[in-house]
Write a protein that holds these residues in place. Structure first.
Motif, short mmCIF file in Angstrom:
data_model
loop_
_atom_site.label_atom_id
_atom_site.label_comp_id
_atom_site.label_asym_id
_atom_site.label_seq_id
_atom_site.Cartn_x
_atom_site.Cartn_y
_atom_site.Cartn_z
N VAL A 25 -15.03 10.93 -24.77
CA VAL A 25 -14.84 10.43 -23.67
C VAL A 25 -16.20 9.52 -23.57
CG1 VAL A 25 -14.19 10.02 -21.25
CG2 VAL A 25 -13.48 11.60 -23.02
N GLU A 26 -17.20 10.14 -23.04
CA GLU A 26 -18.41 9.03 -22.36
C GLU A 26 -18.68 8.00 -23.86
OE1 GLU A 26 -22.75 10.77 -22.03
OE2 GLU A 26 -21.57 11.90 -20.70
N VAL A 27 -19.42 8.87 -24.63
CA VAL A 27 -19.40 7.54 -25.97
C VAL A 27 -18.40 6.42 -26.42
CG1 VAL A 27 -20.33 7.75 -27.84
CG2 VAL A 27 -21.36 9.19 -26.66
N SER A 28 -17.54 7.26 -26.84
CA SER A 28 -16.78 6.50 -27.07
C SER A 28 -16.13 4.77 -25.51
CB SER A 28 -15.69 7.16 -27.75
OG SER A 28 -14.60 7.17 -26.54
N GLY A 29 -15.73 5.17 -25.19
CA GLY A 29 -15.68 4.51 -24.02
C GLY A 29 -13.86 4.47 -23.55
N PHE A 30 -13.06 5.16 -24.55
CA PHE A 30 -11.94 5.30 -24.20
C PHE A 30 -11.33 6.55 -22.76
CE2 PHE A 30 -12.17 3.77 -28.78
CZ PHE A 30 -11.00 2.64 -28.34
N THR A 31 -10.68 6.31 -22.68
CA THR A 31 -10.41 8.06 -21.81
C THR A 31 -9.73 9.03 -22.33
OG1 THR A 31 -8.01 6.87 -21.38
CG2 THR A 31 -9.37 6.19 -19.77
N GLU A 32 -9.60 9.99 -22.11
CA GLU A 32 -9.56 11.10 -22.95
C GLU A 32 -7.72 11.10 -22.89
OE1 GLU A 32 -10.69 14.81 -20.33
OE2 GLU A 32 -9.53 16.19 -21.89
N ASP A 33 -6.96 10.31 -22.30
CA ASP A 33 -5.45 10.34 -22.54
C ASP A 33 -5.57 9.26 -23.41
OD1 ASP A 33 -4.88 12.21 -20.26
OD2 ASP A 33 -4.57 10.57 -19.64
N GLU A 34 -6.52 7.66 -23.10
CA GLU A 34 -6.28 7.61 -24.99
C GLU A 34 -6.82 7.95 -26.32
OE1 GLU A 34 -7.48 2.81 -22.48
OE2 GLU A 34 -8.99 4.63 -23.14
N LEU A 35 -7.59 9.21 -25.63
CA LEU A 35 -7.99 8.92 -27.13
C LEU A 35 -6.55 10.41 -27.69
CD1 LEU A 35 -11.60 10.12 -26.10
CD2 LEU A 35 -10.86 8.43 -28.19
N ILE A 36 -6.19 10.90 -27.12
CA ILE A 36 -5.68 12.72 -27.04
C ILE A 36 -4.05 12.09 -27.83
CG2 ILE A 36 -3.58 14.50 -26.54
CD1 ILE A 36 -6.53 14.92 -24.36
N GLY A 37 -3.86 12.39 -28.88
CA GLY A 37 -2.28 11.90 -29.81
C GLY A 37 -2.47 10.95 -30.76
#
Lengths: 974, 402
Positions: A434-446
């Motif tokens: 999350v930290e590195v990508s800058g996306f939120t966890e919600d955005e990433l999951i799925g």
């Protein structure tokens, strides 16, 4: 009596003969029997040998498989494990193949039973092994080990072993039986044959005795019979011989049979030897005494006892943890026939006192007819060692698991981790992600994992990742993820697929490390690496090229050769060995002065590159030329520590150069000769024109001298006349003074005046004086012009008054043109001094003027008005234009084209040398670096225009003089 | 009667100079001056002239053209050239039509003497016709055989001046012409030369060649005439006299030049006969017959037929050509030396003795031809006692020429 005797005798003989016949028949019959028995034996022996071999193979395979299997349990390298797995599988196949072959042979019921049992056991054992193997493959070592150690499984193993033992025992028994049968049969038969033969021999002796007696009793009577008897005797002998041969044959046959029997025996022994040689420990000991009867080599070796030692020992005595009672108790079930086989663990003590754990497989067997125990002992030391190792491993695994837990925490902290489902959809991500990508966890999951990658990698690359992990392989590599701000971040990533029980992938774990910085550095590194590689490659190419092309050597600071390339050796004709270590001056030629070498050494010793052409000496003493470049290698202090010299062979070039120089010399010589001849030609032409002019000039001088002379004479006479008159006048004057009468005197004056024609004189004398002075002026002018014209030729440019010079030429040539043309002179008064070669230039102008006069003369009748020649000078920019136009006949084009050719003339023989204009061209173009043009029209006239450069350097003549010097300098260099 | 002389030059200063310097002659000569050929011919048409003195190189009509014109229109006018040119081509063109060639600058005295000499010779030929013939004669015909030999020698690669000189010596025509040239100012030699060999040497091969090849310089006799007049005999006679005359001169120990003059005069002494024969063969034959029939010498016969002698004709021509005066005199008086006021031994003496001896020798009657007048001449110059010796010398058939 005799009759009876004879009758008896014959009866007896008949009996004997019958017996002999019987014997032969019997022998024949037995012979056949022996033969068939023999054949049976051979067949049986071969059959059992084959079967034994197959069984042995099976046994060995089973054993190997077991050993592979056991290895699998202790090997932790997955690759090794996999290899073992494959071996394990392969051995199963091999076992089945061998057993099939055995089953394909003719089988007895017992064999069939044994084999069936063996198959059953093998299936069970194999099943268990496979199960354990799977466990191992799944990493379930503990479970696998547990199953492995189950007594049930051990029993199966023991049973298999037992079954093999039974089979071997059976085959041994069968072989033995066959041998015994054959032995007894053949022995009894031979015995019968021998007895029969003995009887027959004895009978023959008795018959012989009777026959001899009968002859002695009644010799005469017998005489007729003698022949008969002799016949019989001969026949008998024949028969006997035959019998003898038959017996010999029978004996021989027997011998052969015996040999075959021994071979059969040996075969049986060899079966035993196989057992003997078996690595497994096999013990055979007495049922009652428990004393060893046979102990195989494997056992003996392991124990350290000899066979003699062992014969004194009992099975129980080897086992320190078992008393004889206890042992007997254990083996009891076998003796009771309640159990066919026993397997138990025990310890064996070696001769040296050391012990080892064993698994004892014991069963009752027969040795001959004697009941014995057969013990098959497995030394389970390795197995226990494996166990120990396994325990250690277990600990290690625990430790690792523990560590892993820590590592996982650390990983969570440091690494970018995400978990994907089987469709590569992100299930979870760690904080780092999350930290590195800058996306939120919600955005990433799925999201689909690969969709989250940046565009830095190619489509093929992502497809390959996908394919790899879907195949179930671990993918390891570099991926660039997409940040929320669109920039990529580079990671070193491992994607591990996880399998469920059905070997289906149910998730992937992605572990990545951010290597963005590293990547950037790497890229830079890559670029510079490529550059370095490229540079290196180029360098090596260059070196190769250099080696191919150039003569290369290196030397130390003293000029001692340290390296030479092939080319060097080739050209210098020295071997490499002869050169390396030598000083470079081995090649020195005498061509160059010492100063040349001193300069070379000065240059390179000061760290500068030296270049030059050098002549070297080959081994055979001939010379070769090289263009050399010597480069010093400088140390940190800037001092040379070695030199590399590169040279290119320029011998041919040099030769060509020398030839060229020689050629140049020749050309120069030719040029000089040409110049000389041109000068001579010029000179000749000048002489010719001077000769031609001389007549004209003479006329020009003679004419004024003629009238100056005439006038002067006239003045002389006139003066005398006038003086006479003056004298009378003086008289008149004197008389007038004296007052004398004057008329007479006046008359005299009158008369004298008339006589001397005073009026005429008064008119003529001034005119005569004037014309004389004119004449003198004309003479002095022509003389002056002649002097100007015949200006001695100089070899350098001179600044002259061109107008004056041209005028002089016009004057000296006056006689050539004055009868045909008027001369118009249009000089540019602005024209000052012009650099030229006056002698040559005057000649040119003269030639053109004379040609002009001739051209006019040709086109003109005597009574026609005079033509015109116009000579003009004009300063145009940096050039002087001298224009000479005539109103003469002009020239047709074809003549015009050729006028500057030497020896071309349109004038009659003796009138022109044909050199005039050729010389004009040479003088203007070659000497003055000017131009000369001609414009002509037939019937109208011709115009020659000469252009002379004003900027010609007067002192430039000196450079011309210097030129050959500089050339010779160059030659010196060359 | 004043002689009329026409001076022609394109240079007015020259004419004025001449006028002034010859002003003293104004009492003897009428002088006219023309500034070119055209003007000269106009003046010639107006009045008769005795002599024309012209420059060679002039714009328009040049001297040679003018003289040729004068020669054809007025054959008895004496034609002189006064030129400052030494151009060979021009000279060759003038050799034909001019009698004498004088070079500028020319002393007025020389000009005066030449003109006066020419005028004096005119007295020798009283007949205007004959004078015209002689004056018009610019060259003597040569014997064809000798002419061809000279031509051959000149054209051969190894032709030598010595052999050419010897050939020319045998021919009166060529000898006279060569000597004329050598002794004139034509080639700037300007000295008295009496030996044809010497003359050939002076001229050189190139000039000789151009002379031989130039039209109008040498001519040839018609071979028929040569035969009819026995010119070969005449030639031989001339040579004999020449040799004997030279021998006589040498025997007197005189100047070498006198010997040469004697030789040349001997050679040419009968030249006039050739002129007469060439111009009027029939009359000449008549004169010859007359001489035989009436037993008179040929001169007397010629006098009867031509009113002049071969001696006078030859002398006139040679005199007009500017040949040495002594030679001309020797030729003119070789039949009657007493008529010449000579006081010492000269070429005339030698030629007279030699020719008379030869004639006496050839005379069928063998009667001496030495006349009283002749003998008194010999006595006058004091060589009478030498005559027998000379006669003896002349009897020797071959005199070795030095």
């Amino acid at each position: 009596m005799f009759g009876i005797k004879y009758d008896l005798k014959y009866l007896f003989l008949a009996l004997v003969l019958g017996a002999i016949f019987m014997t032969a028949v019997t022998t024949m019959l037995y012979w056949k029997r022996i033969d068939s028995v023999n054949k049976d034996l051979v067949m049986t022996a071969g059959e059992y040998q084959l079967k034994t071999n197959l069984a042995l193979n099976m046994w060995n395979t089973a054993r190997d498989r077991e050993s592979v299997f056991q290895n699998m349990l202790i090997v932790d390298d997955p690759f090794e494990l996999d290899k073992l797995r494959l071996q394990h599988q392969a051995l199963a196949g091999e076992f089945i193949k061998t057993s099939e072959r055995l089953k394909a042979t003719e089988l007895s019921d017992r064999e069939k039973a044994y084999l069936a049992e063996l198959s059953r056991l093998i299936v069970i054992g194999s099943g268990k092994q496979n199960h354990i193997r799977q466990l191992v493959m799944d990493g379930k070592f503990q479970q696998a080990q547990a199953i492995n150690m189950e007594p049930e499984f051990n029993q199966v193993r023991a049973a298999i072993f037992q079954q093999f033992e039974k089979l071997f025992h059976y085959y041994r028994e069968q072989s033995y039986k066959a041998l015994q049968l054959a032995n007894s049969t053949v022995l009894s038969d031979i015995r019968i044959v021998l007895i029969v033969s003995t009887i027959i021999l004895m009978l023959s002796v008795v018959v012989g005795f009777f026959m001899v007696r009968g002859i002695k009793d009644s010799e005469s009577k017998l005489k007729s019979e003698i022949s008969l008897r002799m016949k019989s005797q001969a026949e008998l002998v024949k028969h006997r011989n035959k019998l003898k041969i038959d017996i010999e044959k029978a004996v021989e046959k027997h011998k052969e049979t015996e040999k075959e029997r021994i071979e059969s025996q040996e075969m049986a022994v060899s079966l035993g030897r196989i057992l003997e040689n078996s690595l497994n420990e096999i013990y055979i000991f007495d049922v009652d005494t428990l004393k060893f009867i046979l102990v195989n080599e494997g056992a003996r070796k392991n124990l350290g006892y000899t066979m003699e030692d062992l014969l004194q020992l009992t099975a129980a005595s080897l086992k320190p943890d078992l008393s004889e009672e206890k042992f007997r108790e254990i083996v009891k079930p076998l003796l009771d026939q309640t159990q066919e086989k026993l397997v138990f663990l025990a310890k064996h003590r070696r001769k040296d006192g050391s012990c080892y754990p064993v698994e004892v497989h014991l069963q009752l067997s027969l040795m001959g007819c004697r009941p014995v125990f057969v013990a098959m002992i497995l030394d389970i030391t390795p197995r226990q060692q494996w166990q120990h190792k396994l325990d250690l491993k277990k600990e290690e695994v625990e430790k690792i698991t523990h560590e892993l837990a820590f590592q996982k925490i650390a990983l969570e902290e440091h690494a970018i981790v995400c978990v994907l489902d089987s469709s590569e959809i992100i299930q979870s991500v760690n904080k780092k992600y999350v930290e590195v990508s800058g996306f939120t966890e919600d955005e990433l999951i799925g999201a689909h994992f690969l969709v989250g990658l940046s565009g830095e990698q190619s489509e093929e690359y992502t497809i390959e990742i996908s394919a790899t992990i879907q195949r179930g392989d671990i993918w390891h590599g570099i991926i660039s993820f997409l940040r929320s701000d669109g920039s990529p971040f580079w990671t070193k990533t491992t994607i591990t697929p996880f399998f469920n029980r059905n070997a289906k992938i149910y998730k992937y774990v992605v572990v990545s490390t951010d290597i963005t910085d590293q990547k950037i550095t790497e890229e830079k590194l890559l670029v510079s690496n490529i550059e370095i590689y490229q540079a290196h490659k180029e360098l090596s190419f260059q070196k190769q090229a250099l080696d191919e092309h150039a003569i290369v050597s290196t030397s130390d600071v003293h000029g001692n050769i340290t390296y030479v390339n092939d080319k060097f050796c080739e050209i210098s004709q020295y071997g490499r060995d002869e050169l390396v270590g030598q000083n470079h001056n081995i090649l020195k030629s005498d061509i160059h002065p010492d100063e040349y070498y001193r300069d070379l050494w000065r240059t390179i010793a000061n760290g500068r590159v030296w270049k030059g052409n050098m002549c070297n000496r080959k081994r055979d003493g001939t010379f070769y030329w090289v263009a050399a470049t010597i480069v010093p290698f400088l140390n940190d202090e800037g001092k040379p520590y070695k030199y590399i010299a590169m040279r290119v062979d320029i011998t041919t070039q040099k030769k060509n150069e020398q030839q060229l120089i020689a050629r140049n010399k020749e050309i120069e010589q030719a040029h000089k000769e040409l110049e000389t001849s041109q000068n001579m030609m010029l000179h000749a032409e000048k002489l010719a024109s001077v000769g031609q002019l001389a007549a004209g000039i003479a006329h020009e001088i003679n004419t004024p001298i003629q009238f100056v002379g005439d006038n002067t004479r006239f003045l002389q006479e006139s003066f005398l006349d006038l003086m006479r008159l003056v004298a009378v006048y003086e008289e008149l004057g004197a008389a007038a003074n004296e007052g004398k009468a004057l008329p007479e005197l006046i008359d005299r004056v009158q008369a004298l005046s008339e006589e001397v024609e005073v009026d005429y004189l008064a008119e003529e004398v001034p005119s005569a004086i004037k014309q004389s002075l004119e004449g003198v002026e004309r003479v002095s002018k022509i003389v002056r012009s002649m002097k100007d014209f015949s200006h001695p030729g100089t070899d350098h440019l001179e600044n002259i008054d061109l107008n004056n010079s041209i005028e002089s030429t016009i004057n000296v040539s006056r006689n050539e043109w004055k009868y045909v043309a008027e001369m118009n002179i249009e000089f540019d008064s602005d024209l000052s001094l012009v650099p030229c070669y006056p002698g040559e230039l005057n000649q040119v102008i003269l030639n053109i003027i004379v040609n002009a006069a001739h051209a006019i003369e040709d086109s003109r009748d005597d009574n026609d008005p005079l033509g015109t020649i116009t000579v003009s000078t004009k300063l145009i920019n940096e050039e002087v234009e001298i224009r000479i136009t005539d109103s003469g006949s002009g020239m047709p084009e074809e003549v015009k084209k050729r006028i500057f050719e030497p020896f071309f003339t349109t004038k009659g023989v003796g009138k022109g040398t044909g050199q005039g204009l050729a010389i004009a061209y040479a003088v203007i173009v070659d000497k003055h670096k000017g131009r000369v043009t001609v414009d002509s029209e037939p019937g109208k006239g011709t115009t020659f225009v000469i252009y002379l450069p004003m900027n010609a350097n007067v002192s430039g003549a000196k450079t011309e003089v210097e030129a050959p010097d500089s050339q010779s300098e160059m030659k010196g260099v060359a | 009667m004043k002689k009329r002389i026409l001076f022609v030059d394109d240079e007015p200063n020259i004419l004025q100079g001449l006028k002034r310097s010859l002003r003293q002659q104004r009492h003897e000569w009428e002088m006219d001056f023309a500034e070119g050929g055209v003007q000269a011919l106009a003046l010639l048409a107006k009045q008769p002239y005795d002599a024309v003195v012209t420059d060679m190189r002039m714009p328009g009509m040049d001297g040679a053209q003018l003289l040729n014109e004068v020669k054809s229109r007025y054959p008895d006018i004496v034609r002189f050239v006064l030129s400052g040119h030494s151009d060979q081509e021009l000279i060759m063109r003038s050799v034909g039509p001019s009698h004498q060639y004088m070079a500028k600058p020319c002393e007025p005295e020389l000009l005066k003497a030449s003109l006066s000499g020419a005028f004096a010779l005119r007295k020798l030929l009283a007949s205007d016709d004959l004078r015209a013939i002689a004056t018009n004669m610019t060259s003597l015909p040569s014997l064809p055989s000798i002419y061809c030999a000279v031509l051959e020698e000149l054209q051969s690669e190894d032709g030598s001046l010595v052999s050419i000189g010897k050939l020319i010596e045998q021919d009166l025509g060529m000898t006279s012409k060569v000597l004329q040239l050598v002794n004139s100012a034509y080639f700037g030699i300007g000295r008295d030369v009496s030996s044809p060999a010497e003359a050939a040497n002076f001229l050189g091969l190139d000039i000789l060649k151009s002379l031989v090849l130039s039209e109008g310089v040498f001519s040839q006799f018609d071979p028929a005439v040569v035969k009819a007049l026995s010119l070969d005999t005449m030639k031989n006679r001339g040579q004999l006299v020449a040799k004997h005359a030279r021998a006589i001169a040498r025997s007197e120990g005189v100047d070498g030049k006198v010997a040469d003059q004697a030789f040349l005069a001997g050679l040419l002494h009968e030249m006039g006969s050739m002129v007469l024969a060439d111009n009027s063969p029939e009359e000449y034959l008549r004169a010859c017959k007359l001489s035989k029939q009436e037993n008179i010498d040929i001169s007397s016969a010629e006098k009867q037929v031509f009113n002049t002698t071969h001696a006078e004709v030859g002398a006139y021509i040679l005199g007009l050509w500017g040949i040495d005066d002594d030679v001309v005199t020797a030729i003119a008086y070789h039949h009657d030396p007493s008529a010449f006021p000579d006081v010492e031994f000269s070429a005339l003496t030698a030629v007279y003795v030699a020719s008379t001896c030869l004639a006496t020798g050839n005379n069928p009657s063998k009667q001496t031809l030495f006349t009283d007048a002749g003998l008194s001449y010999l006595e006058r110059i004091g060589v009478a006692e030498r005559l027998p010796d000379w006669q003896q010398m002349c009897l020797e058939p071959e005199e070795e020429a030095a």
